[in-house]
Design a protein around this motif. Structure first.
Motif, mmCIF file in Angstrom:
data_model
loop_
_atom_site.group_PDB
_atom_site.id
_atom_site.type_symbol
_atom_site.label_atom_id
_atom_site.label_comp_id
_atom_site.label_asym_id
_atom_site.label_seq_id
_atom_site.Cartn_x
_atom_site.Cartn_y
_atom_site.Cartn_z
ATOM 1 N N UNK A 685 25.632 -22.809 -1.647
ATOM 2 C CA UNK A 685 26.288 -21.979 -0.637
ATOM 3 C C UNK A 685 27.391 -21.176 -1.316
ATOM 4 N N UNK A 686 27.513 -19.918 -0.916
ATOM 5 C CA UNK A 686 28.496 -19.022 -1.532
ATOM 6 C C UNK A 686 29.138 -18.142 -0.465
ATOM 7 N N UNK A 687 30.362 -17.755 -0.720
ATOM 8 C CA UNK A 687 30.995 -16.671 0.024
ATOM 9 C C UNK A 687 31.698 -15.779 -0.993
ATOM 10 N N UNK A 688 31.714 -14.485 -0.741
ATOM 11 C CA UNK A 688 32.210 -13.542 -1.736
ATOM 12 C C UNK A 688 32.597 -12.251 -1.022
ATOM 13 N N UNK A 689 33.489 -11.515 -1.658
ATOM 14 C CA UNK A 689 33.906 -10.278 -1.010
ATOM 15 C C UNK A 689 34.878 -9.481 -1.857
ATOM 16 N N UNK A 713 26.024 -16.688 1.505
ATOM 17 C CA UNK A 713 24.636 -17.097 1.257
ATOM 18 C C UNK A 713 24.548 -18.601 1.404
ATOM 19 N N UNK A 714 23.482 -19.072 2.025
ATOM 20 C CA UNK A 714 23.171 -20.494 2.090
ATOM 21 C C UNK A 714 21.704 -20.682 1.776
ATOM 22 N N UNK A 715 21.403 -21.609 0.874
ATOM 23 C CA UNK A 715 20.006 -21.909 0.569
ATOM 24 C C UNK A 715 19.408 -22.728 1.709
ATOM 25 N N UNK A 726 7.978 -28.725 8.863
ATOM 26 C CA UNK A 726 8.024 -27.780 9.972
ATOM 27 C C UNK A 726 9.432 -27.321 10.320
ATOM 28 N N UNK A 727 10.454 -28.020 9.849
ATOM 29 C CA UNK A 727 11.804 -27.739 10.351
ATOM 30 C C UNK A 727 12.801 -27.424 9.243
ATOM 31 N N UNK A 728 12.349 -26.855 8.156
ATOM 32 C CA UNK A 728 13.286 -26.322 7.169
ATOM 33 C C UNK A 728 13.732 -24.935 7.606
ATOM 34 N N UNK A 729 15.032 -24.700 7.553
ATOM 35 C CA UNK A 729 15.577 -23.367 7.802
ATOM 36 C C UNK A 729 15.657 -22.650 6.457
ATOM 37 N N UNK A 730 14.993 -21.526 6.350
ATOM 38 C CA UNK A 730 14.997 -20.774 5.097
ATOM 39 C C UNK A 730 16.398 -20.282 4.758
ATOM 40 N N UNK A 731 16.666 -20.153 3.461
ATOM 41 C CA UNK A 731 17.941 -19.625 3.026
ATOM 42 C C UNK A 731 18.131 -18.188 3.475
ATOM 43 N N UNK A 732 19.378 -17.779 3.584
ATOM 44 C CA UNK A 732 19.657 -16.419 4.045
ATOM 45 C C UNK A 732 21.015 -15.955 3.533
ATOM 46 N N UNK A 733 21.146 -14.640 3.415
ATOM 47 C CA UNK A 733 22.406 -14.015 3.017
ATOM 48 C C UNK A 733 22.843 -13.056 4.113
ATOM 49 N N UNK A 734 24.132 -13.036 4.403
ATOM 50 C CA UNK A 734 24.701 -12.143 5.414
ATOM 51 C C UNK A 734 25.743 -11.249 4.765
ATOM 52 N N UNK A 735 25.793 -10.008 5.225
ATOM 53 C CA UNK A 735 26.750 -9.030 4.687
ATOM 54 C C UNK A 735 27.511 -8.383 5.825
#
Length: 793
Positions: A685-689, A713-715, A726-735
């Motif tokens: 998991x990351x946060x950046x800016x 970002x979170x994996x 069936x219940x894994x949440x895919x990783x995602x990045x937000x901006x």
């Protein structure tokens, strides 16, 4: 109580992110520089909360990689740090969270009662790792310490207005000033947040998952004498959104017969979801969602300076009223027409601390804490006209008869009386000018008593009898298999002693190193969501209580600043073993929606964290935070099975379980999930800016034009207590982006866009009860945009 950073605002994103600021915190119950505190902690200032749109606990996760927050509605919320804190799944009132939530030194017993919008907040301190020798209650995983702005003897006012798409509006205002010069000051603040829902219900013709929050907070500060000050706090929050819906995501094969899995069950009743793509954001749930809350309370904080030390008293009373309604079958068929656990909770707490003043050879904080909580809940679950065909064998006579289950109702009053008391203390021995040794101890007592009384009535109003003799009648047996009465009165009490020791060393003026070992306990609890039943339909009373968690925690940390304090790099490594981890276990009853709690033998979480920032020029600031978290069940051999191994005939002696997802197969009674990941924890998991500003003159005002970016970002993570394909949440990045103008006379105007690239992601996934194979979810917010204008007077 914070020193301004280089931008002139206290703690924009904390010491690591401010890159040059010297942030003063009260994490150890005294004012200290955050960089000198030998605790892994992050600080977010009020300005950062406003500019990043972080107006509640849930949004903190985009700035804090080690913090996890999951919520399917305010009551079913969990805040975890490093993967620890609360079991993943539906809330059980009989246990407590491991992440302590504190607002102006007052402990909030339920994460739900901390789901308010931040109002007039000065800073938020997120402390990672056990903190029980400093904080009154339940901080085995960490603490979130929220500090609001204090009354001022200098008149001041703040106004902030925000508008955006989805009819978003947020208004915040505060005013402060003296009532009696140098003696009595007041501060009043309020906020309103409204937003149209982001999910459209085609059946009810309305938008759902909306926001509708109002809050008010008042403070009265009295400087009674030069050595005594007293602050009276009061707050009230009201929320009544059309929230919170979860709906169709996908299906997966279980071991139930094919005609009792979702596709066949839906087809048999001619049902089809409006869309099989959850990100079309349409659904047709037939129950009107509701998440009404009233949250409030009052507290009195007094500080008496004795010269050598300060005595602090914190007296508080709080309440939380919860009026929900949910569609817990997650589809548009009237299977379960009512699922609601209306609840009223009250708490009283008293804390007294003595903290040494100044710096001596030995500094100390010692304290006593008392807490009492009452919880009264009125549970109700009603089955509808589609329940027989959906929950029973559709080829049987009862499955073809809607009257068998239609109107079957479980009325379940239950409650909790929770008392806790503790003595705690922390000493800091300054062995040399560079070396500190800080041992701490906590002596704790917990007592919980509860009651649970579920009465089930049929559609004709008759009280259901589920004795073995009564179940000789097929209709009764089928009704009891869906909702079964049970009554029990759980009891729990326990003493424990915990402690920690931290060794801190000043390597150089701006380099601090520390090592910590902690042995702590999270209070045991009682199950208040129903118990599994034996062959005589009586609850297994051995599962009525849950043992305390025992935590062994090791941590190494390094806090550094360099390049004339323009650069900051803080590192932490941790290894935490939890024995008797409190986990959610699925109840085998077909129609029962709530699981119960059990102890997993051994869980381990370990990882590395980094907080960094760099201000190469006075115009540009950068930050980057990261967390690697490896959280696993070391040993849990009586765990619930994932959906692909559930729903079939339970194996008997000599039989072998079928391969996963075999319709009509043999299912194990339980599964050994040792070595599998804990739910809700991303490994990475990351946060950046960054933010860049230029001097400018706009509308006759001098100031700076600025552009900012915040990303996270979170994996992928598991969204089921037992990991399922069936219940894994895919990783995602937000901006998130913002562009604005700050004037030197305290105007701030900026436009913003969040989730700028319209990333489709899920906050949580869940499974429909009954091993039907239906997976449902709650999509995260789509792209939102708007503008904010604020003024400080």
């Amino acid at each position: 109580s914070t020193a301004p950073d280089a931008t002139g605002e206290a703690g924009r994103l904390g010491p690591a992110q401010a890159a040059g600021g010297d942030i003063v915190v009260t994490a150890r119950r005294r004012s200290e520089s955050a960089q000198a505190v030998p605790i892994a902690l992050s600080v977010i200032g009020g300005k950062a909360l406003a500019e990043t749109g972080t107006y509640n606990v849930g949004r903190l996760t985009q700035l804090q990689p080690s913090l996890q927050f999951y919520s399917t509605n305010p009551r079913n919320s969990a805040a975890n740090i490093r993967g620890l804190g609360a079991p993943f799944g539906l809330t059980n009132d009989g246990i407590e969270q491991g992440v302590g939530i504190y607002v102006d030194q007052v402990y909030y017993s339920r994460i739900a009662s901390a789901t308010f919008d931040f109002t007039d907040t000065e800073r938020i301190e997120v402390l990672r790792g056990p903190q029980g020798t400093l904080y009154g209650k339940n901080t085995t995983a960490g603490a979130i310490n929220i500090v609001t702005r204090k009354p001022s003897f200098t008149p001041e006012a703040r106004v902030e207005l925000t508008g955006g798409n989805y009819d978003f509006f947020q208004g915040k205002a505060s005013v402060s000033g003296p009532l009696i010069d140098d003696k009595l000051a007041i501060r009043l603040s309020t906020s309103i947040t409204t937003r149209r829902g982001t999910i459209y219900n085609t059946r009810l013709n309305e938008y759902q998952n909306s926001q509708d929050n109002q809050s008010f907070r008042g403070q009265l500060f009295w400087q009674a004498t030069p050595r005594l000050d007293v602050t009276l706090y009061g707050d009230f929050n009201h929320q009544d959104p059309k929230c919170c819906v979860q709906y169709y995501v996908r299906t997966g094969s279980t071991e139930r017969p094919l005609n009792r899995q979702y596709a066949a069950l839906a087809a048999a009743q001619g049902y089809q979801v409006p869309s099989t793509n959850a990100f079309d954001r349409v659904e047709d749930l037939d129950a009107v969602p509701r998440a009404k809350q009233k949250i409030g309370g009052t507290s009195l904080v007094a500080n008496l300076d004795l010269g050598f030390a300060t005595v602090t008293s914190v007296t508080a009373w709080r309440f939380w009223d919860w009026v929900p309604n949910s569609d817990r079958d997650y589809i548009g068929l009237p299977v379960t027409t009512v699922s609601a656990n209306t609840s009223q909770q009250q708490q009283e707490s008293q804390e007294v601390r003595l903290a040494s003043n100044g710096k001596h050879a030995i500094d100390y904080v010692v304290g006593a804490f008392y807490f009492h909580q009452n919880v009264d809940t009125q549970g109700r679950q009603v089955q509808g006209p589609a329940a027989s065909a959906y929950l029973l064998n559709p080829t049987s006579a009862d499955g073809r008869n809607p009257a068998v289950l239609n109107g079957l109702t479980a009325t379940t009053p239950n409650g909790l009386r929770n008392t806790s008391a503790a003595l705690f203390g922390k000493l800091t021995w300054h062995a040399t000018d560079r070396l500190q040794i800080a041992p701490g101890i906590r002596i704790n007592y917990d007592q919980k008593t509860g009651y649970y009384n579920s009465v089930v009535t049929t559609g004709t109003g008759a009280v259901l009898n589920c004795s073995l003799a009564a179940q000789a009648v097929t209709v009764v047996r089928d009704q009891c298999g869906v909702l079964s009465p049970q009554t029990y009165d759980p009891r729990f009490h326990n003493w424990n002693v915990s402690g920690d020791v931290t060794v801190a060393y000043l390597v150089a003026p701006d380099i601090h190193a520390y090592a910590t070992f902690a042995r702590s306990y999270k209070s045991g609890g009682i199950n208040l969501s129903g118990l599994p039943l034996d062959v005589n339909n009586q609850p297994f009373l051995s599962t009525a209580t849950v043992k305390p968690e025992k935590v062994n925690h090791f941590e190494l940390g390094l806090k550094t600043q360099f390049l004339d304090r323009r650069a900051t790099l803080n590192l932490a490594g941790f290894w935490t073993d939890i024995y008797d981890y409190q986990a959610t276990v699925t109840n085998g009853q077909l129609g029962l929606l709530r699981g119960y709690l059990a102890n997993a033998e051994h869980v381990r979480t370990r990882g590395l964290e980094a907080d960094s920032a760099f201000r190469p020029t006075d115009r540009l600031s950068l930050y980057g935070n990261g967390a690697y978290t490896d959280a696993k069940y070391v040993r849990f051999d009586g765990a619930p099975c994932p959906p692909e191994l559930s729903g079939g005939t339970t194996v008997a002696a000599g039989q072998t379980p079928s391969p996963a997802g075999t319709p009509g197969g043999f299912s194990p009674a339980s599964c050994d999930i040792s070595g599998q990941v804990l739910p809700g924890v991303s490994k990475w998991a990351f946060s950046y800016g960054a933010e860049y500003d230029l001097p400018a003159r706009v509308a006759g005002l001098d100031g700076q034009v600025y552009v900012g970016y915040d990303g996270s970002y979170r994996s992928r993570f598991s969204s089921n207590p037992s990991a399922s394909a069936y219940t894994y949440v895919d990783g995602y990045a937000l901006s998130n982006f913002r562009l604005g103008f700050r004037s030197s006379d305290r105007w701030n105007v900026f436009g913003w866009v969040r989730n700028a690239f319209g990333k489709n992601y899920y906050e949580v996934l869940a499974i429909q009860s009954g091993s039907t194979g239906l997976v449902v979810g709650q999509p995260g917010d789509p792209r939102t945009y708007g503008a904010t204008i604020s003024r400080t007077f």
